[in-house]
Structures are given as C-alpha cells and as structure tokens.
Design a protein around this motif. Structure first.
Motif, PDB file in Angstrom:
ATOM      1  N   LEU A 150       0.830  -1.203   0.000  1.00 15.95           N
ATOM      2  CA  LEU A 150       0.000   0.000   0.000  1.00 15.95           C
ATOM      3  C   LEU A 150       0.867   1.257   0.000  1.00 15.95           C
ATOM      4  O   LEU A 150       0.579   2.218  -0.722  1.00 15.95           O
ATOM      5  CB  LEU A 150      -0.924  -0.003   1.217  1.00 15.95           C
ATOM      6  CG  LEU A 150      -1.843   1.212   1.372  1.00 15.95           C
ATOM      7  CD1 LEU A 150      -2.778   1.334   0.179  1.00 15.95           C
ATOM      8  CD2 LEU A 150      -2.640   1.118   2.672  1.00 15.95           C
ATOM      9  N   ALA A 151       1.929   1.242   0.806  1.00 12.20           N
ATOM     10  CA  ALA A 151       2.826   2.400   0.859  1.00 12.20           C
ATOM     11  C   ALA A 151       3.449   2.659  -0.506  1.00 12.20           C
ATOM     12  O   ALA A 151       3.550   3.811  -0.956  1.00 12.20           O
ATOM     13  CB  ALA A 151       3.914   2.166   1.908  1.00 12.20           C
ATOM     14  N   PHE A 152       3.862   1.586  -1.192  1.00  6.30           N
ATOM     15  CA  PHE A 152       4.451   1.744  -2.520  1.00  6.30           C
ATOM     16  C   PHE A 152       3.430   2.267  -3.517  1.00  6.30           C
ATOM     17  O   PHE A 152       3.733   3.130  -4.349  1.00  6.30           O
ATOM     18  CB  PHE A 152       5.021   0.409  -2.996  1.00  6.30           C
ATOM     19  CG  PHE A 152       5.591   0.463  -4.378  1.00  6.30           C
ATOM     20  CD1 PHE A 152       6.723   1.227  -4.650  1.00  6.30           C
ATOM     21  CD2 PHE A 152       5.009  -0.236  -5.427  1.00  6.30           C
ATOM     22  CE1 PHE A 152       7.251   1.294  -5.933  1.00  6.30           C
ATOM     23  CE2 PHE A 152       5.526  -0.183  -6.706  1.00  6.30           C
ATOM     24  CZ  PHE A 152       6.654   0.580  -6.949  1.00  6.30           C
ATOM     25  N   ALA A 153       2.191   1.755  -3.436  1.00 12.17           N
ATOM     26  CA  ALA A 153       1.137   2.214  -4.345  1.00 12.17           C
ATOM     27  C   ALA A 153       0.853   3.703  -4.143  1.00 12.17           C
ATOM     28  O   ALA A 153       0.700   4.460  -5.110  1.00 12.17           O
ATOM     29  CB  ALA A 153      -0.133   1.397  -4.124  1.00 12.17           C
ATOM     30  N   LEU A 154       0.803   4.139  -2.878  1.00 12.86           N
ATOM     31  CA  LEU A 154       0.525   5.542  -2.585  1.00 12.86           C
ATOM     32  C   LEU A 154       1.660   6.463  -3.036  1.00 12.86           C
ATOM     33  O   LEU A 154       1.427   7.652  -3.293  1.00 12.86           O
ATOM     34  CB  LEU A 154       0.272   5.719  -1.084  1.00 12.86           C
ATOM     35  CG  LEU A 154      -1.014   5.059  -0.552  1.00 12.86           C
ATOM     36  CD1 LEU A 154      -1.105   5.219   0.956  1.00 12.86           C
ATOM     37  CD2 LEU A 154      -2.249   5.650  -1.229  1.00 12.86           C
ATOM     38  N   SER A 172      -1.839   3.620  -9.305  1.00 12.08           N
ATOM     39  CA  SER A 172      -1.653   3.175  -7.924  1.00 12.08           C
ATOM     40  C   SER A 172      -2.343   1.839  -7.665  1.00 12.08           C
ATOM     41  O   SER A 172      -1.783   0.957  -7.015  1.00 12.08           O
ATOM     42  CB  SER A 172      -2.186   4.238  -6.954  1.00 12.08           C
ATOM     43  OG  SER A 172      -1.501   5.462  -7.111  1.00 12.08           O
ATOM     44  N   VAL A 173      -3.564   1.698  -8.176  1.00 14.34           N
ATOM     45  CA  VAL A 173      -4.304   0.443  -8.004  1.00 14.34           C
ATOM     46  C   VAL A 173      -3.577  -0.708  -8.698  1.00 14.34           C
ATOM     47  O   VAL A 173      -3.422  -1.803  -8.130  1.00 14.34           O
ATOM     48  CB  VAL A 173      -5.742   0.573  -8.549  1.00 14.34           C
ATOM     49  CG1 VAL A 173      -6.433  -0.789  -8.565  1.00 14.34           C
ATOM     50  CG2 VAL A 173      -6.535   1.563  -7.712  1.00 14.34           C
ATOM     51  N   LEU A 174      -3.112  -0.483  -9.917  1.00 14.42           N
ATOM     52  CA  LEU A 174      -2.393  -1.521 -10.650  1.00 14.42           C
ATOM     53  C   LEU A 174      -1.087  -1.886  -9.949  1.00 14.42           C
ATOM     54  O   LEU A 174      -0.695  -3.063  -9.911  1.00 14.42           O
ATOM     55  CB  LEU A 174      -2.108  -1.051 -12.080  1.00 14.42           C
ATOM     56  CG  LEU A 174      -3.325  -0.904 -12.997  1.00 14.42           C
ATOM     57  CD1 LEU A 174      -2.910  -0.364 -14.361  1.00 14.42           C
ATOM     58  CD2 LEU A 174      -4.049  -2.241 -13.154  1.00 14.42           C
TER      59      LEU A 174
END
Length: 254
Positions: A150-154, A172-174
């Motif tokens: 999640l941190a990486f996506a954000l 971000s979702v992908l």
C-alpha cells in the motif's frame, strides 16, 4: 542478538527512506536528467531509462547509508524454483519477435530492477522485520506485505506533478495488485531476483508489440493466470508453512 525493531524505529527508517528517495530522485536526479535531455538531445525513452537506472543506485545508496536493510539474493536451487524460471523463459520466448524488442526489454529492466529493490527489498523488508519480530504467523506476514504494498502504491501519487488524478489512481491500483504477486514470490523464495524476474516479464510482455500471433496470446494468458494462482496458493500455503524470506529475516534478528 540484534536490537529489536520497534514501531518507532521502523516508522523513522521508513519515512527517512521514502523522504530521501523523493528528494534525491524526484528533485535532484529529475533535474539532472531533464538538463541532459535538452543538452544532448536525448529521446524520451533514453532519458527515462537513465532516470530509472539512476533510481536503482539511489535506492541502494540510501539503504546502505540509512535504512541498512539486508537484501536477500541467495537462491536455494529447489526444483519448483527451477520450474518457475523455466516458465518465465517460456513466457518471454514468443515475444522476442516483437517489433519494438529493445524498447520492451528496456521497459522490463526499468520496472524490474529499481522498483523491486525499492518496494520489496527495502520497503517490505522493513515492514516484515517489524511484524515478525515476535515470531512467525501468517497474519503478521500478510499484514506486513499489504502495508508495504500500500505504501508503494501511494508513492505513485507523487506523479500528480505531471499526470492527471484519474491516471495516477489507476496507476496506484495496478501497482498494488501487481505488487501482491511480486511480494508473494519474494517472500516464498527469499530471493529478490525472483521478484525482479516476474516484474521484468510483466512489463516486457505488456509493452511488446507485433509478437508471434497466437503463441504470444497463449503465453500472455498463461502468465496472467499464473500470477493469480501464485498469490492465492502461497497465501494459503503460508498458513501452515513459514516461507523462506520470513525464516531468513527472523534468523537475522536472533
């Protein structure tokens, strides 16, 4: 015995790592590559490749100086890992006839190397070192994976400086969904090259154009199903079996 990873220490190291990476990569390196782009007449792909490969050096440098997270690279040479790499090669072969082969190979390198060392080797390593400090449980393992993913996506929301919100949200979702497969293979094998390889193939296949007809279609379908099955099977497997990365992290802390 090494010092226990407390929540405070984990938070400080994580925030320091993210902040320094943003500062160096998105400010200093970006400005330097942008200058070179106009000064030497670089094309967009070359400039992006230089930026991404420099990001890998930045991640390794920050980790060596600040976070000091151990990056696990040693393979175990098990039969199933051998089968995994043979499958990766089989997926790639039909796409070697792509019209933009060099560009798609470069895209695979840009995604596979810097992003996996950033997101899995360092960032997820910090989270797992913290959540596994008191012993192994699948609940804590999965929690560490999801938090790091999640941190990486954000982190992709930093792209709002040059991309519209709708694009950044999709990106971000992908990143989060794909990251589950990369995280799963790294956790299971305890070898960052497994995650790098999976990410490389993912980006390579996605950007290769004009490849071998039906064979490329079948390979792409098989690869997509493989990632889904991989995540589900390993998340179930970890209920009764401790994966290699968790074992190596706990041994390091003992």
């Amino acid at each position: 015995m090494q010092q226990t990873m407390t929540f405070k220490k984990m938070a400080i190291l994580t925030l320091s790592f993210l902040a320094l990476d943003l500062l160096v990569q998105h400010v200093l390196v970006y400005q330097a590559v942008n200058w070179a782009f106009y000064q030497f007449g670089l094309d967009q792909f070359t400039a992006q490749f230089i930026s991404k490969m420099t990001e890998l050096l930045v991640v390794l440098g920050i980790n060596a100086l600040v976070t000091k997270q151990k990056i696990y690279m040693k393979p175990r040479f098990t039969w199933w890992e051998g089968a995994y790499w043979l499958f990766m090669v089989a997926v790639v072969i039909p796409f070697l006839s792509a019209d933009n082969l060099l560009e798609s190979l470069g895209t695979g390198l840009m995604g596979g190397f810097p992003e996996e060392f950033f997101a899995r080797a360092v960032l997820m390593g910090l989270f797992l070192t913290y959540v596994l400090r008191t012993g192994y449980s699948r609940h804590n393992l999965v929690k560490g994976i999801l938090y790091a993913d999640l941190a990486f996506a954000l982190m992709h929301f930093t792209n709002l400086s040059h991309a519209p919100l709708s694009y950044v949200i999709v990106q971000s979702v992908l990143a989060f969904v794909a990251g589950l497969a990369y995280s799963a293979i790294y956790v299971q094998t305890g070898n960052i090259w497994s995650a790098v390889g999976l990410h490389f193939v993912d980006d390579f296949v996605l950007t290769a154009n004009g490849a071998m007809g039906d064979w490329s279609l079948y390979a792409n379908m098989a690869f997509s199903y493989f990632k889904i099955v991989l995540v589900i099977a390993l998340f179930l497997y970890w209920k009764k079996h401790e994966p290699e990365l968790a074992r190596r992290i706990r041994q390091k802390n003992d």
